[in-house]
Design a protein around this motif. Structure first.
Motif, PDB file in Angstrom:
ATOM      1  N   LYS A   1       0.572  -1.222  -0.420  1.00 49.41           N
ATOM      2  CA  LYS A   1       0.120  -0.156   0.108  1.00 49.41           C
ATOM      3  C   LYS A   1       1.132   1.489  -0.380  1.00 49.41           C
ATOM      4  CE  LYS A   1      -3.578  -2.048   1.986  1.00 49.41           C
ATOM      5  NZ  LYS A   1      -4.968  -2.792   1.218  1.00 49.41           N
ATOM      6  N   VAL A   2       0.383   2.014  -0.202  1.00 54.24           N
ATOM      7  CA  VAL A   2       1.495   3.650  -0.093  1.00 54.24           C
ATOM      8  C   VAL A   2       0.944   4.293   0.735  1.00 54.24           C
ATOM      9  CG1 VAL A   2       0.788   4.131  -3.014  1.00 54.24           C
ATOM     10  CG2 VAL A   2      -0.857   4.636  -1.151  1.00 54.24           C
ATOM     11  N   ASN A   3       1.610   4.929   1.956  1.00 60.00           N
ATOM     12  CA  ASN A   3       2.441   6.330   2.629  1.00 60.00           C
ATOM     13  C   ASN A   3       1.816   7.172   2.443  1.00 60.00           C
ATOM     14  OD1 ASN A   3       2.684   6.536   5.712  1.00 60.00           O
ATOM     15  ND2 ASN A   3       4.840   7.580   4.537  1.00 60.00           N
ATOM     16  N   ILE A   4       2.064   8.152   2.148  1.00 61.39           N
ATOM     17  CA  ILE A   4       0.987   9.578   1.475  1.00 61.39           C
ATOM     18  C   ILE A   4       1.536  10.496   2.453  1.00 61.39           C
ATOM     19  CG2 ILE A   4      -0.492  11.402  -0.320  1.00 61.39           C
ATOM     20  CD1 ILE A   4      -2.663   7.896  -0.026  1.00 61.39           C
ATOM     21  N   GLU A   5       2.634  11.811   1.390  1.00 62.67           N
ATOM     22  CA  GLU A   5       2.613  12.758   2.466  1.00 62.67           C
ATOM     23  C   GLU A   5       2.422  13.945   1.851  1.00 62.67           C
ATOM     24  OE1 GLU A   5       6.797  15.550   2.684  1.00 62.67           O
ATOM     25  OE2 GLU A   5       7.094  13.239   3.290  1.00 62.67           O
ATOM     26  N   VAL A   6       1.555  15.427   2.776  1.00 69.41           N
ATOM     27  CA  VAL A   6       0.711  15.896   2.271  1.00 69.41           C
ATOM     28  C   VAL A   6       2.141  17.020   1.359  1.00 69.41           C
ATOM     29  CG1 VAL A   6       0.161  18.096   2.626  1.00 69.41           C
ATOM     30  CG2 VAL A   6      -0.042  16.392   4.390  1.00 69.41           C
ATOM     31  N   GLY A   7       3.096  17.109   2.128  1.00 70.91           N
ATOM     32  CA  GLY A   7       4.666  17.818   0.730  1.00 70.91           C
ATOM     33  C   GLY A   7       4.505  17.431   0.093  1.00 70.91           C
ATOM     34  N   HIS A   8       4.676  15.932  -1.040  1.00 70.32           N
ATOM     35  CA  HIS A   8       5.022  15.137  -2.249  1.00 70.32           C
ATOM     36  C   HIS A   8       3.539  15.446  -3.004  1.00 70.32           C
ATOM     37  CE1 HIS A   8       8.079  12.469   0.205  1.00 70.32           C
ATOM     38  NE2 HIS A   8       8.705  13.830   0.327  1.00 70.32           N
ATOM     39  N   ALA A   9       2.837  15.312  -1.963  1.00 73.63           N
ATOM     40  CA  ALA A   9       1.439  15.934  -3.294  1.00 73.63           C
ATOM     41  C   ALA A   9       1.527  15.881  -3.400  1.00 73.63           C
ATOM     42  CB  ALA A   9       0.190  15.115  -1.920  1.00 73.63           C
ATOM     43  N   VAL A  10       1.789  17.774  -2.753  1.00 68.82           N
ATOM     44  CA  VAL A  10       1.816  19.043  -3.823  1.00 68.82           C
ATOM     45  C   VAL A  10       2.735  19.042  -5.054  1.00 68.82           C
ATOM     46  CG1 VAL A  10       2.534  21.536  -3.271  1.00 68.82           C
ATOM     47  CG2 VAL A  10       0.930  19.944  -1.209  1.00 68.82           C
ATOM     48  N   LEU A  11       3.834  18.456  -4.583  1.00 65.64           N
ATOM     49  CA  LEU A  11       5.207  18.361  -5.039  1.00 65.64           C
ATOM     50  C   LEU A  11       4.870  17.847  -6.607  1.00 65.64           C
ATOM     51  CD1 LEU A  11       8.089  17.876  -3.203  1.00 65.64           C
ATOM     52  CD2 LEU A  11       7.543  20.169  -4.296  1.00 65.64           C
ATOM     53  N   ALA A  12       3.908  16.864  -6.825  1.00 68.09           N
ATOM     54  CA  ALA A  12       3.446  15.867  -8.095  1.00 68.09           C
ATOM     55  C   ALA A  12       2.062  16.943  -8.174  1.00 68.09           C
ATOM     56  CB  ALA A  12       2.993  14.433  -6.892  1.00 68.09           C
ATOM     57  N   GLY A  13       1.132  18.606  -7.897  1.00 69.67           N
ATOM     58  CA  GLY A  13       0.857  19.016  -8.739  1.00 69.67           C
ATOM     59  C   GLY A  13      -0.316  18.593  -7.919  1.00 69.67           C
TER      60      GLY A  13
END
Length: 434
Positions: A262-274
């Motif tokens: 499964k995935v561990n989702i980070e707020v900052g990474h979501a933003v960098l991915a657009g």
């Protein structure tokens, strides 16, 4: 007992009217929220790396923090572990998380490095006998050492692949020993600088085989936790193989691992991915790979992963709403992958930052729960898709071919007219609670 947090008492709950920066205003572990304790809904975790290993440097300046455990060596690592658990106890933190290189110094060989990690893990195990804090997840640092400059699993040198595999084995063993709920693979260097020196197909196959071997080893040792991948875009290279949730899902499907990882989702990474944080959570829930999250935020004026403590209740509330609607956490939780600003030098700053972050998560949880209990958003969603509950609509997705669908349109003289999505009305509804 050290004197690092001297003068700071265990953090009390004082309620929304409190002006005490070292008191909780919203976080109450035992408060029931949608039938579960708040602590069990949020499963908050302290990140060992930012809280205890980061020295306050940035690309233009060196260390700003002075900590008694800086300087390396096992004696310093033991002191760091002691102070970490003192902080966990002050905050009443349910969980913590670490990389192997956060907790113990790297040795002259992998064998020495692994011995160092196991020694600190043994300390953790003894400390956890009397502490309520548990391990949310462990992981291996496969990015800091220069040997990983061209990746770990995707490296063109098979000896680097082998070294990374051996390092992950030790980290997974230690995570299992400590009763970790998850094990994370963070592919910070699994990408490329230029296609001129990259065989992408080969590197993707290597990454798939590496992950398959990790899953196989998990089952071999009986590790009951979840294997997580953390989507990571644009940093440190702009071409990352685990760019976002959808990219990770495609990768997992290719190697038959979508039921295992499964995935561990980070707020900052979501933003960098657009993307938005709630988009990445909703995508993971829809694809059946939602696992855990890293709670932080980016500076939206910076194109970098700034890892600031969460402080935006409305943004976090809609994300937690997605988590709750997806069934909530199973083995995952909210890990504070957040670090102090370079000018926040005092031990008290470290406590205050986590108090604020825990309160923001609690307040956002209460808002998300209130939205669900109100039912207006769910009803609006049900109304919008109600047409799909008719026999004809359901049949379109199961039995009917294009010719049969076309015949239905002709027979019933179907002429659909657009209907309002009511976005502003629904945004106003959400704003009543956040």
């Amino acid at each position: 007992m050290s004197d690092f947090f001297e003068g700071i008492a265990p953090i009390p709950f004082e309620g929304p009217e409190s002006e005490n920066p070292l008191a909780f205003r919203f976080y109450q572990p035992d408060r029931l929220v949608l039938g579960k304790r708040m602590e069990d809904q949020l499963r908050l975790s302290i990140a060992y790396w930012h809280s205890f290993a980061w020295e306050g440097g940035d690309p233009f300046g060196g260390r700003t923090f002075e900590r008694p455990w800086f300087g390396g060596g096992m004696e310093a690592a033991r002191l760091k572990a002691e102070i970490a658990f003192e902080m966990f106890d002050l905050l009443g933190a349910p969980f913590f998380a670490f990389h192997d290189r956060d907790i113990a110094p790297e040795g002259q060989s992998l064998a020495e490095s692994n011995r160092n990690v196991r020694e600190i893990a043994d300390y953790f195990a003894r400390r956890m006998e009397t502490s309520p804090t548990r391990l949310l997840w462990g992981t291996a640092n496969l990015f800091s050492n220069r040997r990983f400059m061209s990746g770990a699993a995707t490296n063109p040198d098979p000896e680097v692949f082998a070294y990374a595999a051996a390092q992950v084995k030790c980290a997974l063993d230690v995570t299992h020993q400590l009763g970790g709920a998850n094990y994370v693979l963070w592919g910070g260097r699994e990408g490329y600088e230029t296609l001129l020196n990259t065989d992408m197909g080969r590197e993707l196959d290597q990454l798939g085989r590496f992950l398959s071997k990790v899953v196989d080893y998990k089952h071999r040792i009986g590790f009951p936790g979840t294997i997580l991948i953390e989507p990571k875009p644009q940093e440190p290279t702009k071409h990352q193989y685990d760019y976002d949730v959808a990219t990770v899902y495609g990768f997992l499907r290719r190697f038959g691992l979508e039921k295992e990882v499964k995935v561990n989702i980070e707020v900052g990474h979501a933003v960098l991915a657009g993307h938005s944080f709630e988009h990445e959570i909703a995508t993971a829930v829809a694809l059946g790979i939602f696992g855990s999250v890293d709670a932080n935020r980016n500076d939206y004026q910076s194109g970098w992963d700034t890892d600031q403590f969460p402080n935006n209740v409305p943004e976090l509330a809609v994300a937690i709403h997605q988590i709750l609607k997806g069934g909530g956490f199973v083995t995952g939780g909210f890990n504070f992958d957040s670090k102090l600003r370079r000018q926040s030098l005092d031990p008290e700053d470290l406590i205050a930052a986590h108090v604020g972050g825990m309160d923001v998560c609690a307040r956002a949880l209460l808002a998300a729960a209130a939205i669900i209990e109100d039912g207006g958003l769910d009803q609006a969603l049900a109304d919008r898709y109600a047409g799909w509950e008719t026999p004809e609509a359901r049949d379109m997705l199961v039995e009917a071919d294009l010719a049969a669908i076309a015949a239905w349109v002709d027979q019933d003289n179907i002429d659909p007219q657009p209907r309002s999505g009511k976005q502003e009305k629904l945004e106003n509804l959400v704003n009543r609670f956040v």
